[in-house]
Design a protein around this motif. Sequence first.
Motif, PDB file in Angstrom:
ATOM      1  N   GLU A 162     -18.067  13.592  -6.810  1.00 56.92           N
ATOM      2  CA  GLU A 162     -17.761  12.732  -8.270  1.00 56.92           C
ATOM      3  C   GLU A 162     -16.140  12.817  -8.852  1.00 56.92           C
ATOM      4  O   GLU A 162     -15.660  12.136  -9.188  1.00 56.92           O
ATOM      5  N   ASP A 163     -15.911  14.222  -8.292  1.00 57.49           N
ATOM      6  CA  ASP A 163     -14.376  14.338  -8.854  1.00 57.49           C
ATOM      7  C   ASP A 163     -13.252  14.759  -7.683  1.00 57.49           C
ATOM      8  O   ASP A 163     -12.517  14.780  -7.714  1.00 57.49           O
ATOM      9  N   GLY A 164     -13.863  14.178  -6.540  1.00 54.39           N
ATOM     10  CA  GLY A 164     -13.061  13.992  -4.755  1.00 54.39           C
ATOM     11  C   GLY A 164     -13.174  15.106  -4.647  1.00 54.39           C
ATOM     12  O   GLY A 164     -12.389  15.307  -3.687  1.00 54.39           O
ATOM     13  N   GLU A 165     -13.207  15.945  -5.085  1.00 52.52           N
ATOM     14  CA  GLU A 165     -13.733  17.501  -4.569  1.00 52.52           C
ATOM     15  C   GLU A 165     -14.773  17.555  -2.982  1.00 52.52           C
ATOM     16  O   GLU A 165     -16.028  17.180  -3.213  1.00 52.52           O
ATOM     17  N   GLU A 166     -13.823  18.521  -1.842  1.00 47.73           N
ATOM     18  CA  GLU A 166     -14.860  18.037  -1.022  1.00 47.73           C
ATOM     19  C   GLU A 166     -15.583  19.614  -0.065  1.00 47.73           C
ATOM     20  O   GLU A 166     -15.385  20.182  -1.320  1.00 47.73           O
ATOM     21  N   LEU A 167     -16.190  19.457   0.547  1.00 46.90           N
ATOM     22  CA  LEU A 167     -17.170  21.153   0.707  1.00 46.90           C
ATOM     23  C   LEU A 167     -16.217  21.745   1.784  1.00 46.90           C
ATOM     24  O   LEU A 167     -15.518  21.637   2.472  1.00 46.90           O
ATOM     25  N   ASP A 168     -16.419  23.401   0.755  1.00 47.93           N
ATOM     26  CA  ASP A 168     -15.222  24.146   1.366  1.00 47.93           C
ATOM     27  C   ASP A 168     -15.785  24.212   2.953  1.00 47.93           C
ATOM     28  O   ASP A 168     -17.175  24.324   2.762  1.00 47.93           O
ATOM     29  N   ASP A 169     -14.991  25.271   4.136  1.00 46.28           N
ATOM     30  CA  ASP A 169     -16.008  25.617   5.254  1.00 46.28           C
ATOM     31  C   ASP A 169     -16.942  26.696   4.782  1.00 46.28           C
ATOM     32  O   ASP A 169     -17.796  26.730   5.706  1.00 46.28           O
ATOM     33  N   GLU A 170     -16.945  27.285   4.413  1.00 49.07           N
ATOM     34  CA  GLU A 170     -17.991  28.415   4.229  1.00 49.07           C
ATOM     35  C   GLU A 170     -18.348  27.336   3.686  1.00 49.07           C
ATOM     36  O   GLU A 170     -20.318  28.008   4.077  1.00 49.07           O
ATOM     37  N   THR A 171     -19.309  27.240   2.970  1.00 46.20           N
ATOM     38  CA  THR A 171     -20.019  26.210   2.613  1.00 46.20           C
ATOM     39  C   THR A 171     -21.145  25.237   3.893  1.00 46.20           C
ATOM     40  O   THR A 171     -22.254  25.452   3.975  1.00 46.20           O
TER      41      THR A 171
END
Length: 364
Positions: A226-235
Amino acid sequence: MELKNWLVLIFAAFVFVFGVLKRLNGWYYEAKLGKLWPKLPPGDMGWPLIGSTLTYIKDYIAGQPQNFIETLKIRKSLMHVSKAEHRRLRRLTTAPISSHAALEMYINDIENIVMNGLEEWASMTTPIELLTEIKKLTFKVIWKIFMGSTSSMGAMENLFYEVAVGFLCLPINFPGFGFHKSFKARKRLMEKLQSIINEKRLMKERKGKSWEAKDMMDLMIEVKDEDGEELDDETIRDLIFGKLFAGHETSAYTAMWAVLFLTDHPHTFQKAKEEQEDLIRRRPSTQKGINLSEFKQMKYLSQVIDETLRVGSITSLLFRETTVDVEINGKIIPKGWRLLPWLSELYVEETLFPSPQDFIQDGM
């Protein structure tokens, strides 16, 4: 003194010493936990260092692991409360993997892979090892779903099996031991997953707005909170690894048990088969392959799968660790404690299933 008397004396001394050690272990934790001690769930702390391992091994070897759980069973339900980050990850990944849109994207690939596999088995002139072949098939399905291609699947499958061996080895992370080899395989596997992520991110950047997600990794790269944050590569790597590793093994065992149960219960097999034949008869002549609408109509097959999961589930327990003191129903689980929710015990609860060890056909 006769040898028999000596043996009895030694055994009695052994029991006494370990009894004292067990009591001292309880006192140690009582002093360590202080005010939390009276609020712990029912049970005891077991032996020093080894806990209740010997009791579990004894019951497991005897073919009755449920006896171990019966001695530890707590009548009140203690549900673990997830961390905020865990809830966030579940929210972000559930829709891309389980939504109708995602299912429509790969349902035909699943059908084609399974059909080709069945045709290959039928053409063989020698008996097959069912579980081994099903594992290969489920890995191919899951790899296709997550990666969209089977080009690098063979090498990755071998790495996954090397990682799996580590679960059956002594936890000694030193060269020459299987556990160490498993760790090295996991590192190589993660490196390969990262290279695939890099390629997909580069492709997305090149295509811009014309880029379209075609597999589960694409969807994980695309998803935002909801904050526009994507999943990082490690996740993304960890999620893909976990779902690939757990998914293809559990799916393979479930499919194997389904084959065995349906073979032992021809009436159930016939009803499931008739449901599929009825769907095909009502299918438009122009339709090729299964669609989502038909999948939703497989009511009886869904019940067969549920019962297979209940009786033949291989996910008997989970491993969790508390990150804070958790209070549930007036009881405290201290921070840093390891929990083993024993799921399979719920599936054989006699108050819910009169014959819990049997594959239940009635009511389907």
